[in-house]
Motif scaffolding. Structure first.
Motif, PDB file in Angstrom:
ATOM      1  N   ARG A   8     -15.189 -11.189  -5.121  1.00  0.00           N
ATOM      2  CA  ARG A   8     -16.470 -10.626  -4.702  1.00  0.00           C
ATOM      3  C   ARG A   8     -16.347  -9.163  -4.268  1.00  0.00           C
ATOM      4  NH1 ARG A   8     -21.531 -11.716  -6.138  1.00  0.00           N
ATOM      5  NH2 ARG A   8     -22.996 -11.268  -4.474  1.00  0.00           N
ATOM      6  N   ARG A   9     -15.336  -8.896  -3.464  1.00  0.00           N
ATOM      7  CA  ARG A   9     -15.264  -7.522  -2.922  1.00  0.00           C
ATOM      8  C   ARG A   9     -13.816  -7.095  -2.734  1.00  0.00           C
ATOM      9  NH1 ARG A   9     -15.638  -6.145   3.062  1.00  0.00           N
ATOM     10  NH2 ARG A   9     -15.406  -3.867   3.030  1.00  0.00           N
ATOM     11  N   TYR A  10     -13.523  -5.868  -3.145  1.00  0.00           N
ATOM     12  CA  TYR A  10     -12.254  -5.222  -2.799  1.00  0.00           C
ATOM     13  C   TYR A  10     -12.589  -3.943  -2.033  1.00  0.00           C
ATOM     14  CZ  TYR A  10     -10.519  -7.689  -7.063  1.00  0.00           C
ATOM     15  OH  TYR A  10     -10.214  -8.600  -8.035  1.00  0.00           O
ATOM     16  N   ALA A  11     -11.782  -3.637  -1.031  1.00  0.00           N
ATOM     17  CA  ALA A  11     -11.961  -2.368  -0.310  1.00  0.00           C
ATOM     18  C   ALA A  11     -10.594  -1.909   0.181  1.00  0.00           C
ATOM     19  CB  ALA A  11     -12.906  -2.559   0.868  1.00  0.00           C
ATOM     20  N   ILE A  12     -10.352  -0.622   0.116  1.00  0.00           N
ATOM     21  CA  ILE A  12      -9.028  -0.068   0.423  1.00  0.00           C
ATOM     22  C   ILE A  12      -9.061   0.690   1.744  1.00  0.00           C
ATOM     23  CG2 ILE A  12      -7.518   1.841  -0.252  1.00  0.00           C
ATOM     24  CD1 ILE A  12      -6.808  -0.046  -2.198  1.00  0.00           C
ATOM     25  N   PRO A  23     -18.284  -9.716   2.906  1.00  0.00           N
ATOM     26  CA  PRO A  23     -18.981  -8.434   3.131  1.00  0.00           C
ATOM     27  C   PRO A  23     -18.522  -7.700   4.392  1.00  0.00           C
ATOM     28  CG  PRO A  23     -20.536 -10.292   2.990  1.00  0.00           C
ATOM     29  CD  PRO A  23     -19.175 -10.855   2.769  1.00  0.00           C
ATOM     30  N   ASP A  24     -18.141  -8.457   5.443  1.00  0.00           N
ATOM     31  CA  ASP A  24     -17.796  -7.791   6.704  1.00  0.00           C
ATOM     32  C   ASP A  24     -16.298  -7.760   6.987  1.00  0.00           C
ATOM     33  OD1 ASP A  24     -20.511  -7.395   7.213  1.00  0.00           O
ATOM     34  OD2 ASP A  24     -20.685  -9.449   7.972  1.00  0.00           O
ATOM     35  N   ASP A  25     -15.484  -8.235   6.047  1.00  0.00           N
ATOM     36  CA  ASP A  25     -14.034  -8.236   6.286  1.00  0.00           C
ATOM     37  C   ASP A  25     -13.492  -6.811   6.282  1.00  0.00           C
ATOM     38  OD1 ASP A  25     -14.009 -10.964   6.345  1.00  0.00           O
ATOM     39  OD2 ASP A  25     -13.373 -11.210   4.253  1.00  0.00           O
ATOM     40  N   ALA A  26     -12.399  -6.625   7.046  1.00  0.00           N
ATOM     41  CA  ALA A  26     -11.748  -5.304   7.074  1.00  0.00           C
ATOM     42  C   ALA A  26     -11.118  -5.013   5.708  1.00  0.00           C
ATOM     43  CB  ALA A  26     -10.673  -5.300   8.150  1.00  0.00           C
ATOM     44  N   ALA A  27     -11.075  -3.735   5.349  1.00  0.00           N
ATOM     45  CA  ALA A  27     -10.518  -3.316   4.054  1.00  0.00           C
ATOM     46  C   ALA A  27      -9.025  -3.656   3.976  1.00  0.00           C
ATOM     47  CB  ALA A  27     -10.729  -1.815   3.881  1.00  0.00           C
ATOM     48  N   PHE A  28      -8.497  -3.728   2.747  1.00  0.00           N
ATOM     49  CA  PHE A  28      -7.087  -4.070   2.540  1.00  0.00           C
ATOM     50  C   PHE A  28      -6.177  -3.003   3.139  1.00  0.00           C
ATOM     51  CE2 PHE A  28      -8.822  -5.648  -1.757  1.00  0.00           C
ATOM     52  CZ  PHE A  28      -8.989  -6.952  -1.327  1.00  0.00           C
ATOM     53  N   ARG A  29      -5.234  -3.462   3.966  1.00  0.00           N
ATOM     54  CA  ARG A  29      -4.149  -2.598   4.425  1.00  0.00           C
ATOM     55  C   ARG A  29      -2.876  -3.035   3.709  1.00  0.00           C
ATOM     56  NH1 ARG A  29      -3.817  -1.293  10.144  1.00  0.00           N
ATOM     57  NH2 ARG A  29      -1.849  -2.387   9.972  1.00  0.00           N
ATOM     58  N   GLY A  86      19.212  -2.493  -2.219  1.00  0.00           N
ATOM     59  CA  GLY A  86      19.117  -1.100  -1.807  1.00  0.00           C
ATOM     60  C   GLY A  86      18.558  -0.172  -2.875  1.00  0.00           C
ATOM     61  N   LEU A  87      17.931  -0.746  -3.896  1.00  0.00           N
ATOM     62  CA  LEU A  87      17.292   0.120  -4.891  1.00  0.00           C
ATOM     63  C   LEU A  87      16.206   0.943  -4.191  1.00  0.00           C
ATOM     64  CD1 LEU A  87      17.573   0.429  -8.052  1.00  0.00           C
ATOM     65  CD2 LEU A  87      15.431  -0.863  -8.200  1.00  0.00           C
ATOM     66  N   GLU A  88      16.125   2.236  -4.532  1.00  0.00           N
ATOM     67  CA  GLU A  88      15.191   3.120  -3.829  1.00  0.00           C
ATOM     68  C   GLU A  88      13.820   3.028  -4.495  1.00  0.00           C
ATOM     69  OE1 GLU A  88      17.205   6.896  -3.421  1.00  0.00           O
ATOM     70  OE2 GLU A  88      18.863   5.909  -2.389  1.00  0.00           O
ATOM     71  N   THR A  89      12.978   2.178  -3.936  1.00  0.00           N
ATOM     72  CA  THR A  89      11.684   1.884  -4.553  1.00  0.00           C
ATOM     73  C   THR A  89      10.543   2.389  -3.684  1.00  0.00           C
ATOM     74  OG1 THR A  89      11.473  -0.229  -3.401  1.00  0.00           O
ATOM     75  CG2 THR A  89      12.614  -0.272  -5.531  1.00  0.00           C
ATOM     76  N   THR A  90       9.403   2.628  -4.329  1.00  0.00           N
ATOM     77  CA  THR A  90       8.120   2.734  -3.642  1.00  0.00           C
ATOM     78  C   THR A  90       7.104   2.005  -4.516  1.00  0.00           C
ATOM     79  OG1 THR A  90       7.961   4.966  -4.631  1.00  0.00           O
ATOM     80  CG2 THR A  90       8.332   4.857  -2.261  1.00  0.00           C
ATOM     81  N   THR A  91       6.028   1.547  -3.883  1.00  0.00           N
ATOM     82  CA  THR A  91       4.969   0.838  -4.617  1.00  0.00           C
ATOM     83  C   THR A  91       3.626   1.401  -4.177  1.00  0.00           C
ATOM     84  OG1 THR A  91       6.242  -1.219  -4.799  1.00  0.00           O
ATOM     85  CG2 THR A  91       3.848  -1.427  -4.931  1.00  0.00           C
ATOM     86  N   SER A  92       2.707   1.566  -5.142  1.00  0.00           N
ATOM     87  CA  SER A  92       1.334   1.897  -4.748  1.00  0.00           C
ATOM     88  C   SER A  92       0.402   0.818  -5.273  1.00  0.00           C
ATOM     89  CB  SER A  92       0.918   3.274  -5.277  1.00  0.00           C
ATOM     90  OG  SER A  92       1.227   3.425  -6.646  1.00  0.00           O
ATOM     91  N   ASN A  93      -0.548   0.419  -4.417  1.00  0.00           N
ATOM     92  CA  ASN A  93      -1.570  -0.560  -4.796  1.00  0.00           C
ATOM     93  C   ASN A  93      -2.907   0.175  -4.803  1.00  0.00           C
ATOM     94  OD1 ASN A  93       0.651  -2.143  -3.197  1.00  0.00           O
ATOM     95  ND2 ASN A  93      -0.314  -3.604  -4.560  1.00  0.00           N
ATOM     96  N   CYS A  94      -3.447   0.367  -5.988  1.00  0.00           N
ATOM     97  CA  CYS A  94      -4.650   1.211  -6.077  1.00  0.00           C
ATOM     98  C   CYS A  94      -5.869   0.375  -6.447  1.00  0.00           C
ATOM     99  CB  CYS A  94      -4.447   2.315  -7.100  1.00  0.00           C
ATOM    100  SG  CYS A  94      -4.352   1.696  -8.780  1.00  0.00           S
ATOM    101  N   SER A  95      -7.024   1.005  -6.290  1.00  0.00           N
ATOM    102  CA  SER A  95      -8.293   0.354  -6.616  1.00  0.00           C
ATOM    103  C   SER A  95      -8.663   0.639  -8.073  1.00  0.00           C
ATOM    104  CB  SER A  95      -9.360   0.845  -5.645  1.00  0.00           C
ATOM    105  OG  SER A  95      -9.412   2.259  -5.659  1.00  0.00           O
TER     106      SER A  95
END
Ligand code: NAD
Length: 356
Positions: free
Chosen positions: A306-310, A139-145, A175-184
């Motif tokens: 239990r909990r995810y937070a972004i 419950p009190d952990d910092a959100a995912f970075r 050297g592949l030109e990548t980006t990644t998004s991690n969403c909720s």
């Protein structure tokens, strides 16, 4: 960008993204590559002009290579996946095949066509992933970075974590030109009715129980799919190659609060529109009963996080991202969409039976 493959573009988020991209960049060519599994649906692309649906498997490296070469593809936005945690618990193999092997197949095809041929062509491989790779918070952990340690707990999140690592490795090694998004957790139009929001909304309309796992206090961040698509567009246009970005909705809510909002919104919709009682006579709201009477507590999901937070400071600070909708507004819009599009969801109810 000129020519884009959207993998999984007949699924929930992919179809919303295709619609978003047609509006954002109407001159671009869009090719949807989708195997049309139970979760894929041609009808989700109905009415979208200028999109070519190729029915095929991301594990077919040769097919992807041919598409890239023949169509001058310079961008891949990768949504295709097995995406439902409950299914990954009862049948994990498909998750490893599609999410890990399939992602690797796409990376191999992209490397072969964009790097090994030596064209030097600017390109982008954008990988869509999940906040579930970071594990579960107290419950009190910092959100995912973005630099939070990976601790996936389900076969689904473990397979997505594996795919994230492969994308990272193809950038660092080749050297592949990548980006990644991690969403909720996403919600919105065209979501298959096995996931919580459409399942509960449609159960409410047909008077079926609203099955709540455990004590209902699992916390998720809820992201409207329209905000998610806007975030992906920002990353495609301005994101730094090789980076990952967390995308959230800024709406951290326990499941019980989500369910109560769903019940309230359905009750209000029936009160405002008497024709709904005729269309959905099994709904408690059709008899002026509270939808909340359908709430039923069921045994918890195995290994339920239990909990995810972004923490979305990075995408906000670098790219100016900000979600436009709170959950109440986004869900009211979503319910309106499902009420207006019964022809889309009605045929899917058999396929979703038993899932949640
Ligand atoms: P979805 O299950 O609705 O759609 C997946 C699509 O991929 C379907 O159209 C399916 O036919 C297609 N597909 C599956 N296997 C394939 C294969 N082998 N080859 C080609 N196509 C294949 O999923 P979604 O909810 O739209 O999720 C899209 C992406 O976003 C996934 O990568 C998922 O992990 C990620 N994500 C989703 C959420 C969410 O809340 N829905 C949250 C975080 C991340």
């Amino acid at each position: 960008m000129a020519s884009m493959i959207v993998t999984g573009g007949a699924g929930f988020i992919g179809a919303n993204f295709v619609r978003h991209w047609r509006r954002a960049a109407p001159a671009d060519e869009v090719i949807v590559l989708d195997a049309l599994t139970y979760a894929g649906n041609r009808a989700s692309l109905d009415g979208v002009d200028g999109v070519d649906l190729v029915v095929g498997d991301i594990c077919d490296t040769g097919l992807v290579r041919r598409l890239i070469a023949a169509r001058g593809v310079d961008t891949i936005v990768h949504f295709a996946a097995e995406s439902h945690v409950d299914r990954s618990i009862t049948g994990p193999d498909a998750f490893v095949t599609t999410n890990v092997v399939g992602t690797h197949s796409l990376l191999k095809a992209a490397k072969a066509e964009w790097l090994d041929t030596g064209t030097g062509r600017p390109h982008r491989f954008h990988h869509v992933s999940t906040d579930e790779v970071y594990g579960s918070l107290g419950p009190d952990d910092a959100a995912f970075r973005e630099d939070t340690r990976y601790q996936p707990n389900s076969p689904y999140s473990a397979s997505k974590a594996g795919s994230d690592h492969l994308v990272r490795a193809y950038h660092h090694t080749y050297g592949l030109e990548t980006t990644t998004s991690n969403c909720s957790n996403n919600y919105g139009p065209y979501q298959f009715p096995e996931k919580l929001i459409p399942l509960f909304a449609l159960n409410a309309l047909s008077g079926r129980p609203l099955p709540i796992y455990g004590d209902g206090m699992n916390v998720r961040d809820w992201l409207h799919v329209g905000d998610h698509c806007a975030g992906i567009e920002m990353i495609l246009r301005g994101g730094r190659v090789g980076e990952t970005y967390n995308v959230g909705g800024g709406q951290e809510l326990p499941n019980l609060a989500v369910i109560e909002e769903i019940c309230r919104t359905v009750d209000a919709a029936f009160a405002a529109d008497p024709s709904l009682a005729t269309r959905f006579p099994e709904a408690p709201a059709a008899r002026s009963r509270p939808t909340a009477e359908l709430k039923t507590f069921v045994e918890d999901r195995k290994g339920h996080d239990r909990r995810y937070a972004i923490d979305e400071a990075k995408i906000r600070g670098e790219l100016g991202y900000a979600p436009a909708r709170d959950f109440a507004t986004g869900f009211a819009e979503t319910l309106g969409w499902y009420l207006a599009n019964e022809a889309w969801w009605r045929p899917l109810l058999g396929r979703a039976a038993g899932a949640r």
